[in-house]
Design an enzyme around this catalytic site. Structure first.
Site, mmCIF file in Angstrom:
data_model
loop_
_atom_site.group_PDB
_atom_site.id
_atom_site.type_symbol
_atom_site.label_atom_id
_atom_site.label_comp_id
_atom_site.label_asym_id
_atom_site.label_seq_id
_atom_site.Cartn_x
_atom_site.Cartn_y
_atom_site.Cartn_z
ATOM 1 N N HIS A 100 -41.325 -13.140 -4.238
ATOM 2 C CA HIS A 100 -41.164 -11.743 -4.668
ATOM 3 C C HIS A 100 -39.996 -11.575 -5.630
ATOM 4 C CE1 HIS A 100 -37.815 -10.606 -1.868
ATOM 5 N NE2 HIS A 100 -38.380 -11.459 -1.045
ATOM 6 N N ASP A 102 -38.343 -8.539 -6.292
ATOM 7 C CA ASP A 102 -37.321 -7.522 -5.997
ATOM 8 C C ASP A 102 -36.243 -8.058 -5.064
ATOM 9 O OD1 ASP A 102 -39.242 -7.621 -3.838
ATOM 10 O OD2 ASP A 102 -38.432 -5.742 -3.091
ATOM 11 N N ASP A 163 -32.904 -14.510 -2.201
ATOM 12 C CA ASP A 163 -34.065 -13.838 -1.617
ATOM 13 C C ASP A 163 -34.588 -12.853 -2.654
ATOM 14 O OD1 ASP A 163 -35.914 -12.542 -0.084
ATOM 15 O OD2 ASP A 163 -34.481 -11.591 1.243
ATOM 16 N N GLU A 197 -41.370 -6.371 -2.136
ATOM 17 C CA GLU A 197 -41.491 -6.985 -0.811
ATOM 18 C C GLU A 197 -40.454 -6.396 0.142
ATOM 19 O OE1 GLU A 197 -40.627 -9.806 2.478
ATOM 20 O OE2 GLU A 197 -39.266 -9.095 0.935
ATOM 21 N N GLU A 198 -39.260 -6.160 -0.375
ATOM 22 C CA GLU A 198 -38.153 -5.746 0.495
ATOM 23 C C GLU A 198 -38.341 -4.354 1.083
ATOM 24 O OE1 GLU A 198 -36.068 -7.696 1.579
ATOM 25 O OE2 GLU A 198 -35.751 -9.309 0.137
ATOM 26 N N ASP A 220 -40.262 -17.863 0.717
ATOM 27 C CA ASP A 220 -39.392 -16.707 0.931
ATOM 28 C C ASP A 220 -38.579 -16.850 2.221
ATOM 29 O OD1 ASP A 220 -38.313 -14.187 0.478
ATOM 30 O OD2 ASP A 220 -39.982 -13.124 1.422
ATOM 31 N N HIS A 402 -29.618 -10.509 2.040
ATOM 32 C CA HIS A 402 -29.417 -9.046 2.016
ATOM 33 C C HIS A 402 -27.957 -8.627 2.064
ATOM 34 C CE1 HIS A 402 -33.783 -8.212 3.571
ATOM 35 N NE2 HIS A 402 -33.719 -9.131 2.629
#
Ligand SMILES: [Zn+2]
Length: 429
Positions: A100, A102, A163, A197-198, A220, A402
């Site tokens: 992903h 984002d 990520d 995705e997030e 991921d 994150h």
């Protein structure tokens, strides 16, 4: 030829933070900028059918290097019963790799300033001298195990974006490797980069038929060697409490305080079935947001369990707590809406366990010991698995997603790329 590291450092310079408050897809226009960059790059690499959908999904294809009609595909008579190819009518399954674009809205992904800590000494890492932001061994006990590696870290003010830009860099570098080595035998390979995705929408507009793969992996996951095909069953629980507000001086036996009833609701849930006290295969109820006043209150929960029966049981228990309070305070006081979000992909992966066996064998061939762990969350792959594309999750090599402590060892980026190439070869064997 570009290395995975060069690519990674370039991709993290794009701010691609997604936005839950946006209704569009992609949720933020800036994700399209990276999508366009990836489209260009795939064309330059010589990938086939490079396309970006109206929703910002980047798809491409690496054609098979096998002649399916001849010896490459093996003799039908010699095909072992239950072999992978036999499951697909004698042909090599089309394999997908997905990452992903984002990054998590949990922390800014703008102006990321990656820095490489060369030959890490195994101690605390000062991320930002001026702001005294330090990644401490006391907080991250696994750090000394990475002594001697080169680590890509942040400056402590943003996330890194490994990520999942590590996943993108690894897939891109695999693609370049395969496209420049046509002597490597592999089946058709599909590449997909998704937005959002997030914020849980990566699979929403994923066109499985257009993607064209029979099976796929999301790239991921976390630390090198991680391989995941079990995730939570997940539901959201929205609780609205209708109270009665009256002047506190004359409230006796008349007031119904929605805030207090909300606290009572929480107190009815099992204390230790909470993210703060659970790990491994233990499920939970998690109070995520609480808002309100005497007159009305809202509580947003998420409910999680790997086991489907226990998951159903948790949802029943949650609804029963609301029913109990309605008997106590009057019908309609507590309104509870439970909605399923996604399910454990395990039941969709089990019929094609060769996906797991192949990934494990590929890792071992690259000198990496596979670590199969249950995901305490969901992945796009979980939803894709239920949309007809069985899709376990592979490591990217990154850590501490994150947040500002996110980092990735250079060696893990390189190793994961190698593993992807190895999987592509082995699926065709
Ligand atoms: Zn991710």
């Amino acid at each position: 030829m570009k290395t995975a590291i060069e690519r990674f450092l370039k991709y993290v310079s794009y701010d691609t933070e997604s936005d839950e408050a946006s209704a569009s897809c992609p949720s933020t226009a800036k994700q399209r900028v990276l999508a366009e960059q990836l489209r260009q790059e795939l064309i330059e690499l010589g990938a086939a059918d490079v396309r970006v959908s109206e929703f910002g999904y980047v798809f491409a294809r690496i054609p098979s290097t096998m002649d399916e009609t001849l010896a490459d595909a093996g003799d039908g008579a010699q095909m072992a019963a239950g072999s992978v190819r036999q499951q697909y009518g004698g042909r090599t399954p089309v394999l997908g790799f997905i990452a992903h674009m984002d990054t998590s809205p949990a922390l800014s992904g703008a102006n990321v300033k990656p820095r490489i800590v060369q030959d890490y000494d195994g101690g605390d890492i000062v991320l930002n001298e001026e702001k005294q932001i330090v990644m401490k061994v006391a907080d991250f006990s696994f750090l000394p195990g990475l002594k001697g590696e080169d680590l890509i870290v942040t400056d402590g003010t943003t996330l890194l974006g490994a990520d999942d830009k590590a996943g993108i860099a690894e897939i891109m570098t695999m693609a370049e490797h395969l496209l420049t080595h046509p002597e490597i035998k592999h089946g058709e390979i599909c590449i997909g980069f998704t937005p959002d995705e997030e914020i849980g929408r990566g699979a929403d507009r994923f066109d499985v038929a257009d993607f064209g793969a029979d099976i796929a992996y999301t790239v991921d996951g976390g630390a090198l060697g991680e391989l995941e095909y079990e995730n939570f069953n997940a539901a959201s629980g929205k609780v609205t409490i209708h109270g009665v507000s009256i002047h506190p001086g004359s409230a006796k036996l008349k007031m119904k305080n929605a805030l207090l009833i909300g606290m009572e609701f929480q107190s009815l849930l099992p204390t230790f079935e909470n993210p703060m006290y659970t790990e491994g295969y233990e499920g939970f109820y998690h109070l995520d947001v609480m808002n309100g006043s005497v007159e009305e209150a809202q509580m947003d929960y998420i409910i999680r369990d790997h086991d489907r029966a226990k998951f159903e049981e948790k949802k029943r228990f949650f609804a029963d707590a609301a029913a109990f309070l309605n008997r106590k305070y009057g019908e309609g006081t507590v309104v509870c809406e439970i909605r399923d979000s996604y399910y454990n992909m395990k039941e969709k992966i089990e019929p094609c366990m060769y996906l797991i066996d192949t990934a494990e064998a590929a890792m071992r061939a690259c000198g990496v010991e596979p670590i199969v762990v249950p995901i305490r969350g969901g992945t796009d792959g979980a939803r894709l698995s239920y949309m007809g594309l069985p899709c376990p999750n592979l490591c990217t090599g990154g850590y501490n997603y994150h947040g500002k402590y996110e980092f990735i060892p250079v060696g893990s980026l390189e190793k994961t790329t190698e593993i992807l190439v190895e999987i592509a070869k082995r699926i065709a064997e």
